[in-house]
Design a protein around this motif. Structure first.
Motif, PDB file in Angstrom:
ATOM      1  N   ILE A  36      60.929   4.402  38.136  1.00 22.23           N
ATOM      2  CA  ILE A  36      60.302   5.297  37.855  1.00 22.23           C
ATOM      3  C   ILE A  36      61.052   6.648  38.096  1.00 22.23           C
ATOM      4  O   ILE A  36      61.847   6.592  39.164  1.00 22.23           O
ATOM      5  CB  ILE A  36      58.797   5.415  38.514  1.00 22.23           C
ATOM      6  N   GLU A  37      61.008   7.702  37.338  1.00 22.25           N
ATOM      7  CA  GLU A  37      61.507   8.692  37.434  1.00 22.25           C
ATOM      8  C   GLU A  37      60.769   9.948  37.306  1.00 22.25           C
ATOM      9  O   GLU A  37      59.916  10.125  36.708  1.00 22.25           O
ATOM     10  CB  GLU A  37      62.740   8.896  36.042  1.00 22.25           C
ATOM     11  N   GLY A  38      61.135  10.928  38.141  1.00 27.23           N
ATOM     12  CA  GLY A  38      60.677  12.186  38.087  1.00 27.23           C
ATOM     13  C   GLY A  38      59.465  12.411  39.472  1.00 27.23           C
ATOM     14  O   GLY A  38      58.936  11.423  39.875  1.00 27.23           O
ATOM     15  N   GLU A  39      59.588  13.592  40.075  1.00 25.76           N
ATOM     16  CA  GLU A  39      58.695  13.883  41.222  1.00 25.76           C
ATOM     17  C   GLU A  39      57.318  13.424  40.820  1.00 25.76           C
ATOM     18  O   GLU A  39      56.705  12.963  41.864  1.00 25.76           O
ATOM     19  CB  GLU A  39      59.076  14.973  41.734  1.00 25.76           C
ATOM     20  N   VAL A  57      68.288  10.173  44.854  1.00 26.26           N
ATOM     21  CA  VAL A  57      68.121  11.527  44.618  1.00 26.26           C
ATOM     22  C   VAL A  57      69.544  12.101  44.245  1.00 26.26           C
ATOM     23  O   VAL A  57      70.502  11.610  44.997  1.00 26.26           O
ATOM     24  CB  VAL A  57      67.648  12.189  46.036  1.00 26.26           C
ATOM     25  N   SER A  58      69.627  12.921  43.229  1.00 25.31           N
ATOM     26  CA  SER A  58      70.906  13.458  42.884  1.00 25.31           C
ATOM     27  C   SER A  58      71.143  14.430  44.048  1.00 25.31           C
ATOM     28  O   SER A  58      70.401  14.988  44.832  1.00 25.31           O
ATOM     29  CB  SER A  58      70.585  14.202  41.534  1.00 25.31           C
ATOM     30  N   ALA A  63      63.954  15.717  47.713  1.00 28.64           N
ATOM     31  CA  ALA A  63      62.363  15.349  47.495  1.00 28.64           C
ATOM     32  C   ALA A  63      61.556  16.448  48.369  1.00 28.64           C
ATOM     33  O   ALA A  63      61.679  16.867  49.232  1.00 28.64           O
ATOM     34  CB  ALA A  63      61.988  14.161  47.950  1.00 28.64           C
ATOM     35  N   SER A  64      60.537  17.036  47.531  1.00 31.21           N
ATOM     36  CA  SER A  64      59.531  17.943  48.138  1.00 31.21           C
ATOM     37  C   SER A  64      58.470  17.345  48.772  1.00 31.21           C
ATOM     38  O   SER A  64      57.451  18.116  49.175  1.00 31.21           O
ATOM     39  CB  SER A  64      59.242  18.949  47.043  1.00 31.21           C
ATOM     40  N   GLN A  91      65.706  13.951  35.740  1.00 32.38           N
ATOM     41  CA  GLN A  91      65.039  14.744  36.523  1.00 32.38           C
ATOM     42  C   GLN A  91      65.766  14.851  38.241  1.00 32.38           C
ATOM     43  O   GLN A  91      65.105  15.667  38.883  1.00 32.38           O
ATOM     44  CB  GLN A  91      63.738  14.632  36.661  1.00 32.38           C
ATOM     45  N   GLY A  92      66.553  14.134  38.237  1.00 33.27           N
ATOM     46  CA  GLY A  92      67.255  14.229  39.554  1.00 33.27           C
ATOM     47  C   GLY A  92      66.729  13.277  40.888  1.00 33.27           C
ATOM     48  O   GLY A  92      67.252  13.357  41.887  1.00 33.27           O
ATOM     49  N   ILE A  93      65.513  12.668  40.432  1.00 32.17           N
ATOM     50  CA  ILE A  93      64.987  11.928  41.549  1.00 32.17           C
ATOM     51  C   ILE A  93      64.081  10.669  40.860  1.00 32.17           C
ATOM     52  O   ILE A  93      63.585  10.669  39.918  1.00 32.17           O
ATOM     53  CB  ILE A  93      63.942  12.692  42.277  1.00 32.17           C
TER      54      ILE A  93
END
Length: 289
Positions: A36-39, A57-58, A63-64, A91-93
């Protein structure tokens, strides 16, 4: 002193290969995990009680949100992350999760269950949208048949906006679907035209246990599936269109079933007003959700 994590910069790394296989839908090479991709999707998975196996994580992204302690985090170089992700603008995560598996019997625990059956749907966006609509409108689950796109397809995942993590979705054979009739669930075939014997959706009884069959985007339901159905229903369209999009049609029929099952009519001297009891507050949703 905080330890700076090692950044993986090799596309041949075993973990990177696993992530790439998961994005491609190869469960064998991904060891059974789904990507799965995206925060937002990862947050939805966590909110649904799913603990990611590993989060990628890129190097330019953090991660927030707080991850469970047992979740491993791996940092990838920007180019390696991009090579593994399927989206045009990663999206980098991303995360690997173990997909939940459901059986038809779990959906039958509901009294008078409302089900949706996707028969040969090919567009993952349509399937994801139907799963989201099914959860929103109180369905007990979604059944997919052989030849239907997987609910874990990346586009289907994004279109479901997290509903696929919570609503039971099961792959069933034609024999299993046929057995629903003997279990008190009527099979209602959605068709485009009001031919002889076809019932308008608002005149069909959708309060009792029923399963709505939505056919392939191009060819609809085959004669074999139509013969299996208890009844055929349609959505009356006053406009000059031949048929509705599969996701739109399925969502409208689910809404009609929900309306029949949950609305009470208050009659007054001048007006009739429908109210839906126990309405749940909804979070605002944007165009991408």
């Amino acid at each position: 002193m905080a330890v700076t994590p090692t950044i993986i910069s090799s596309r041949a790394n075993a973990r990177v290969k696993q992530l790439r296989a998961a994005f491609a839908g190869n469960l064998r090479l991904s060891e059974g995990f789904v990507a799965i991709e995206g925060e937002h999707l990862i947050e939805e998975a966590l909110r649904s009680g799913i603990t990611p196996h590993v989060v990628f994580v890129s190097e330019r992204r953090e991660a927030s949100f707080r991850l469970p302690e047992k979740t491993e985090m791996i940092v990838l170089s920007e180019s390696v992350f991009t090579s593994a992700a399927e989206t045009r603008s990663p999206q980098g995560i991303a995360a690997l999760i173990e997909p939940r598996r459901y059986r038809l019997d779990e959906m039958m625990q509901h009294p008078d269950p409302l089900l949706l059956i996707a028969v040969g749907l090919q567009d993952p966006g349509n399937l994801g949208t139907l799963i989201r609509s099914a959860e929103a409108l109180g369905a007990a689950g979604v059944i997919i048949t052989s030849g239907t796109v997987s609910q874990w397809n990346q586009k289907a995942l994004r279109a479901s906006v997290g509903s696929v993590f919570r609503l039971p979705v099961a792959t069933c054979t034609k024999d299993e679907i046929h057995s629903l009739s003997s279990r008190g669930v009527r099979l209602l075939a959605a068709v485009g035209a009001a031919n002889a014997g076809v019932i308008s959706a608002q005149h069909a009884d959708l309060r009792r246990g029923c399963a709505i069959l939505i056919g392939n985007e191009g060819s609809g339901l085959s004669d074999e599936w139509l013969a299996l159905a208890t009844e055929q229903i349609t959505i009356p369209c006053p406009g000059p269109v031949e048929s509705l999009n599969a996701a739109v049609a399925g969502s409208l029929l689910l809404y009609e079933a929900s309306r029949q099952r949950t609305t009470t009519t208050l009659r007054g001297p001048a007006t009739d007003m429908e109210r839906i009891p126990n309405m749940q507050p909804r979070r605002p949703t944007g165009a991408t959700r």
